[in-house]
Design an enzyme around this catalytic site. Structure first.
Site, PDB file in Angstrom:
ATOM      1  CB  SER B 279      41.009  30.588  42.448  1.00  0.00           C
ATOM      2  OG  SER B 279      41.741  29.709  43.253  1.00  0.00           O
ATOM      3  CB  THR B 280      38.095  31.018  37.511  1.00  0.00           C
ATOM      4  OG1 THR B 280      37.987  29.615  37.474  1.00  0.00           O
ATOM      5  CG2 THR B 280      39.352  31.447  36.811  1.00  0.00           C
TER       6      THR B 280
END
Lengths: 157, 563
Positions: B279-280
């Protein structure tokens, strides 16, 4: 006749010159030897410095310092709340000792006797000095041991 | 002529004068020859001896010292004696073998005998003998056995900086890390010319701060043990200069014992490995949407799940099943929201944006180890959808960090470096990739994520951390595994005036009782990140500021003022 004198003089000069050249040569040999010796000493010193630096690096490494701190000191990491800014500092307390005073301890005691006591923290730290002033009779021994301590403090100044 | 000297009919006086003249000429010639020889000796012999001293000085060549940014020694040369033999001059091989094995217990007797029996002129017997052993062997007085001083590389901090500085081989040649970079930059040429023998070479100063490096490594070692992770890695990057202030990839190795480096589990995961960052990557997706000018922080996207794409389904970890605004997509870490955001921008623009941020090209730093990102061959809608939330594109973690640094530092992409660099030098290298306002919005979102979103456990009071979490399912045997994940956390410090960016990455952390059955980033990488920040911020000179307003008031308000 004159020719003979000149001859002797020239021989004398020659001998002197030879002696002088020999000395220069000898000196230069000595200097060259010294130079070699100093060079090798220098190299040795540099090697020593390098190994000492390596050793210092090892002794000074954060991992080792942390290990020693954990084992021998009660220190803990600083929490963010323990930092503060300069403008949050309280004002400077009033000066207990006048700058030019010849008897600093005397003037501290004088100031303490005044009812307008300085801030609490200063009074706390000044207490051991103030304690011997009213010594109870049974604690004379304690007072006696404390008095020389004050005196030595004065000598140190 | 002959008659002048010996003839009987010549006048005696004239004959005498001629003889004396001849004697003068002969003596003058002799003295002239002597004088010339003296002068040539004086000039030539001097040069020859000086050359001999240099030649015998050292066999393994000298290397410059490596220092950290505060001048602490990371690597230095020490002089150690090495034992050699000249087999031809040996008188009794058996005696020599017997005496030497008595003093050097770790030497192999049969190999020693083979070497001493050979007819070669010179053989090494043992490198790096201790001073005591040297004394013992010296006092045995064996003919044909001697010592030569050699330079040996010493790493006083052991494993602390292993992947960063690398190590050297037995001949003091760099074979990994910054040591290899040194060799590639002129040192090897100096060695060839035989000039790199003295210690007077200028030391090389790196960007790494040994104290920060130690604190980071200490926390990562603890985290790896706690979560029983396969590996733990972390980087501290200066977002204004691109300097790598600390870099740890645990498990690491001791450069004093380079054999450990051969173990494949000890590779440097941050530059040599490529990972799906999870998700970064939504930070890139959201930044792209905001930077395009078509969407604002108020724009919302449909996040009803699951989302069907072909025969695949996209799920959210915590489904909201409603319209989500961009800040909500970011803080809830909604996969569906991020996917729809990326689709709204389009496949080509998505690809171009990631290319601009350096995510699709191999990142080259001073370190010789680097890895090519793994990019899908045919980049279609499905790829854009998965890459929007960090799956389907594998990059080196340092590379992803470089991109995120550009998102928060005002929009400048600065190639990371391991050498010291000033802000001016960095600005000369920097490339503008997004607008400063977009960067401001990204900082707001990252701070918001720590205040309300998935990174709440990193909210260390006083440091105003912003961050984005990431959890990626690991690919095992070609399938995404539900059982093992890779978690990461990127923290910007402080979020209103960014100075440093921190990456924490844990490979396959396990579920613990205190994580309540979760192994997403928020339960492992984030608290580790918080602990690291609390330790390194004072070392980096970041002053804690208490009672700061929340992100809505501090960052968003300043953004509106500037408009």
């Amino acid at each position: 006749m004159i020719l003979r004198v000149v001859n002797f003089v020239v021989i004398g000069v020659l001998v002197l010159a030879a002696a002088y050249v020999y000395r220069i040569k000898f000196d230069s040999t000595v200097q060259a030897e010294r130079l070699t010796k100093i060079r090798s000493e220098l190299r040795h010193e540099r090697d020593t410095i390098a190994s000492l630096r390596a050793e210092w690096g090892e002794l000074d490494s954060p991992a080792r310092i942390e290990m020693l701190t954990k084992r021998y000191l009660p220190l803990k990491p600083i929490a963010p709340t323990q930092f503060d800014t300069f403008n949050q500092l309280p004002d400077r307390p009033p000066q207990l000792v006048k700058p030019g005073s010849s008897d600093p301890i005397g003037s501290i005691i004088e100031n303490l006797e005044e009812p307008a006591a300085p801030t609490g923290s200063i009074a706390d730290s000044a207490e051991p000095v103030a304690a011997p002033s009213p010594p109870p009779a049974e604690e004379a021994g304690v007072a006696e041991t404390e008095r020389p301590a004050v005196k030595s403090g004065r000598l140190d100044r | 002529m002959r008659s002048l000297l010996y003839g009987g009919d010549i006048d005696r006086a004239a004959k005498a004068r001629a003889r004396v003249g001849l004697a003068i000429v002969v003596f003058a010639a002799v003295y002239f020859v002597i004088a010339v020889r003296l002068v040539t000796f004086a000039m030539v012999s001097d040069g020859r001896t000086a050359h001999r001293v240099v030649g015998g000085d050292a066999i393994a060549t000298a290397r410059p010292d490596i220092l950290d940014r505060n001048g602490e020694v990371l690597a230095t040369d020490v002089r150690v004696p090495s034992l050699y033999a000249e087999p031809r001059r040996l008188i009794d091989v058996d005696e020599a073998v017997e005496l030497l094995t008595a003093d050097l217990p770790d030497i192999d007797a049969t190999e020693l005998r083979d070497r001493l029996s050979s007819k070669r002129g010179f053989v090494w017997l043992k490198r790096d003998v201790t001073p005591e052993q040297q004394r013992e062997i010296y006092h045995q007085g064996l003919p044909g056995i001697g010592f030569l001083p050699e330079n040996k590389r010493d790493y006083p901090n052991g494993a602390e900086v292993s992947h960063l500085i690398g190590h050297v081989n037995i001949d003091n040649q760099g074979i990994a890390g910054m040591e290899k970079w040194l060799d590639g930059h002129g040192l090897a040429a100096l060695h060839m010319a035989g000039l790199a023998t003295d210690r007077l070479q200028n030391p090389v100063q790196l960007a790494v701060d040994l104290r920060v490096q130690h604190a980071l490594r200490d926390e990562l070692v603890a985290a790896r043990a706690k979560f029983k992770a396969l590996a733990a890695a972390g980087i501290v990057l200066d977002v204004r200069t691109g300097e790598v202030v600390a870099m740890v990839s645990e498990p690491d190795y001791d450069p004093n014992n380079p054999r450990e480096a051969l173990d494949p589990t000890r590779i440097n995961r941050l530059t040599t490995g490529v990972y799906e960052m999870g998700s970064t990557f939504k930070a890139f997706t959201v930044a792209m949407a905001l930077d395009s000018g078509r969407f604002t922080l108020k724009s919302s996207f449909d996040a009803h799940g699951p989302m069907h794409v072909g025969r695949f389904q996209i799920h959210d970890f915590e489904p909201e099943n409603r319209m989500l605004t961009i800040p909500e997509i970011f803080t809830y870490s909604s996969n569906i929201g991020a996917a729809r955001t990326a689709l709204a921008i389009g496949v080509d623009a998505h690809k171009a944006f990631l290319k601009k941020l350096g995510q699709l090209d191999r990142l080259r730093t001073e370190l010789p180890e680097s890895a090519e990102p793994i990019i899908p061959k045919h980049w279609g809608d499905l790829n854009t959808i998965t890459i929007a939330f960090g799956h389907g594109l594998s990059v080196a973690p340092l590379q992803a960090l470089m991109g995120v640094a550009a998102l928060v530092n005002g929009g400048l992409l600065i190639p990371p470096t391991f050498l010291k660099r000033t802000q001016e030098e960095a600005r000369a290298l920097a490339k503008r990739v997004i607008k400063p306002e977009t960067s401001e919005m990204m900082r707001y979102l990252m701070r918001l994520n720590v205040e309300k979103g998935t990174a709440r456990k990193a909210d260390i009071p006083g440091y105003y951390i912003g961050g984005k979490t990431g959890t990626a399912d690991k690919v095992i045997n070609g399938h995404y595994s539900k059982a093992s994940v890779l978690t990461d956390f990127m923290a910007v410090l402080p979020a209103d005036q960014p100075r440093y960016l921190l990456l924490i990455m844990l490979d396959d952390p396990k579920v613990l009782p205190e994580t309540h059955g979760f192994k997403t980033s928020g339960w492992n990488a984030v608290p580790v990140g918080g602990a690291v920040v609390a330790r390194i911020a004072p070392l980096l000179g970041i002053q804690p500021r208490m009672d700061l307003p929340d992100a809505d008031h501090l960052i968003l308000a300043s953004l509106k003022e500037s408009r």
